[in-house]
Write an enzyme that holds these catalytic residues in place. Structure first.
Site, mmCIF file in Angstrom:
data_model
loop_
_atom_site.group_PDB
_atom_site.id
_atom_site.type_symbol
_atom_site.label_atom_id
_atom_site.label_comp_id
_atom_site.label_asym_id
_atom_site.label_seq_id
_atom_site.Cartn_x
_atom_site.Cartn_y
_atom_site.Cartn_z
ATOM 1 N N GLY A 28 22.012 47.163 62.333
ATOM 2 C CA GLY A 28 21.857 45.746 62.660
ATOM 3 C C GLY A 28 23.151 44.949 62.570
ATOM 4 O O GLY A 28 23.108 43.726 62.438
ATOM 5 N N GLU A 96 32.279 46.071 67.479
ATOM 6 C CA GLU A 96 32.788 47.443 67.597
ATOM 7 C C GLU A 96 34.255 47.523 67.162
ATOM 8 O O GLU A 96 35.082 48.192 67.814
ATOM 9 C CB GLU A 96 32.626 47.968 69.033
ATOM 10 N N GLN A 98 35.763 49.090 64.996
ATOM 11 C CA GLN A 98 36.307 50.416 64.649
ATOM 12 C C GLN A 98 37.110 51.037 65.791
ATOM 13 O O GLN A 98 37.948 51.895 65.568
ATOM 14 C CB GLN A 98 35.180 51.379 64.221
ATOM 15 N N CYS A 155 13.670 60.448 55.657
ATOM 16 C CA CYS A 155 12.926 60.159 54.424
ATOM 17 C C CYS A 155 12.599 58.687 54.195
ATOM 18 O O CYS A 155 11.873 58.358 53.258
ATOM 19 C CB CYS A 155 13.675 60.721 53.219
ATOM 20 N N CYS A 184 20.288 58.986 55.098
ATOM 21 C CA CYS A 184 20.762 58.701 53.741
ATOM 22 C C CYS A 184 21.731 59.824 53.347
ATOM 23 O O CYS A 184 21.869 60.819 54.050
ATOM 24 C CB CYS A 184 19.594 58.618 52.762
HETATM 25 ZN ZN LIG Z 1 16.991 60.543 53.820
#
Ligand SMILES: [Zn+2]
Length: 197
Positions: A28, A96, A98, A155, A184
């Site tokens: 986001g 953007e 980067q 997850c 993650c």
């Molecule tokens: Zn995860």
């Protein structure tokens, strides 16, 4: 996610400062940049958004976030070009970031020192988990840094990493859901291990 504080003076007074919004793919970043730019516009500030000319995923003229809330922007080839366009501008947005050259660090300092509010959005890490382009230095010189997060598709925890789902070793691969997934740290490490096999 810590949003920028609701300090009204930021929209009514011309005050030089640097704000960085960083995070992974689908966190986001662009939406938050656009939110802040729109608020500045409502406060009758003169705003302008710049993005690297290399980012041609969508249209040449518009900055387009993933949910298609778009505002006009100017594609430029080098960071130095920003200085040519900003003499009448109160708030400069950079998307953007980067993908820009390291000259952007000096450009942002110059803008802020001249009383311009600079809001920068960019990927903090590439798909290998390395700091991306000028983003680490921009975070260092910023008055305020907001790290935004995506949701891990494996997850459901907060995701910091952009895992590339196709085989390609180039850092400058642009794409959407087909090429990247937010993960993650744990799920990212497992995915990278699985990629090696
Ligand atoms: Zn995860």
């Amino acid at each position: 996610m810590v949003l920028y504080s609701e300090d009204h003076t930021q929209e009514t007074k011309r005050r030089g400062r640097i704000e960085v919004i960083c995070g992974s793919m689908f966190s986001g970043k662009t939406e938050e940049l656009i939110r802040r730019m729109k608020r500045a516009k409502f406060a009758r500030q003169r705003v302008e958004i710049f993005k690297p000319a290399v980012d041609t995923r969508y249209s040449e003229e518009d900055i387009v976030s993933h949910d298609s809330h778009s505002i006009a922007s100017t594609p430029i080839d080098t960071s130095a070009s920003i200085l040519l366009f900003t003499s009448e501008i109160d708030v400069v947005g950079i998307d953007e970031a980067q993908f820009f050259d390291t000259g952007l660090i000096d450009v942002c300092n110059q803008l802020a020192n001249n009383g311009i509010r600079v809001i920068i959005a960019g990927l903090d890490m590439d798909f290998k988990g390395n700091p991306f382009g000028p983003m680490p230095q921009l975070c260092a010189i910023a008055d305020e840094v907001s790290k935004v997060h995506a949701i891990c598709v494996k997850c459901g925890q907060l995701a910091c990493f952009s895992h590339r789902t196709v085989k390609n070793d180039k850092q400058f691969l642009l794409g959407e859901t087909a090429e990247y997934e937010p993960l993650c740290r744990g799920c990212y490490l497992r995915a990278v291990e699985a990629d090696k096999q």
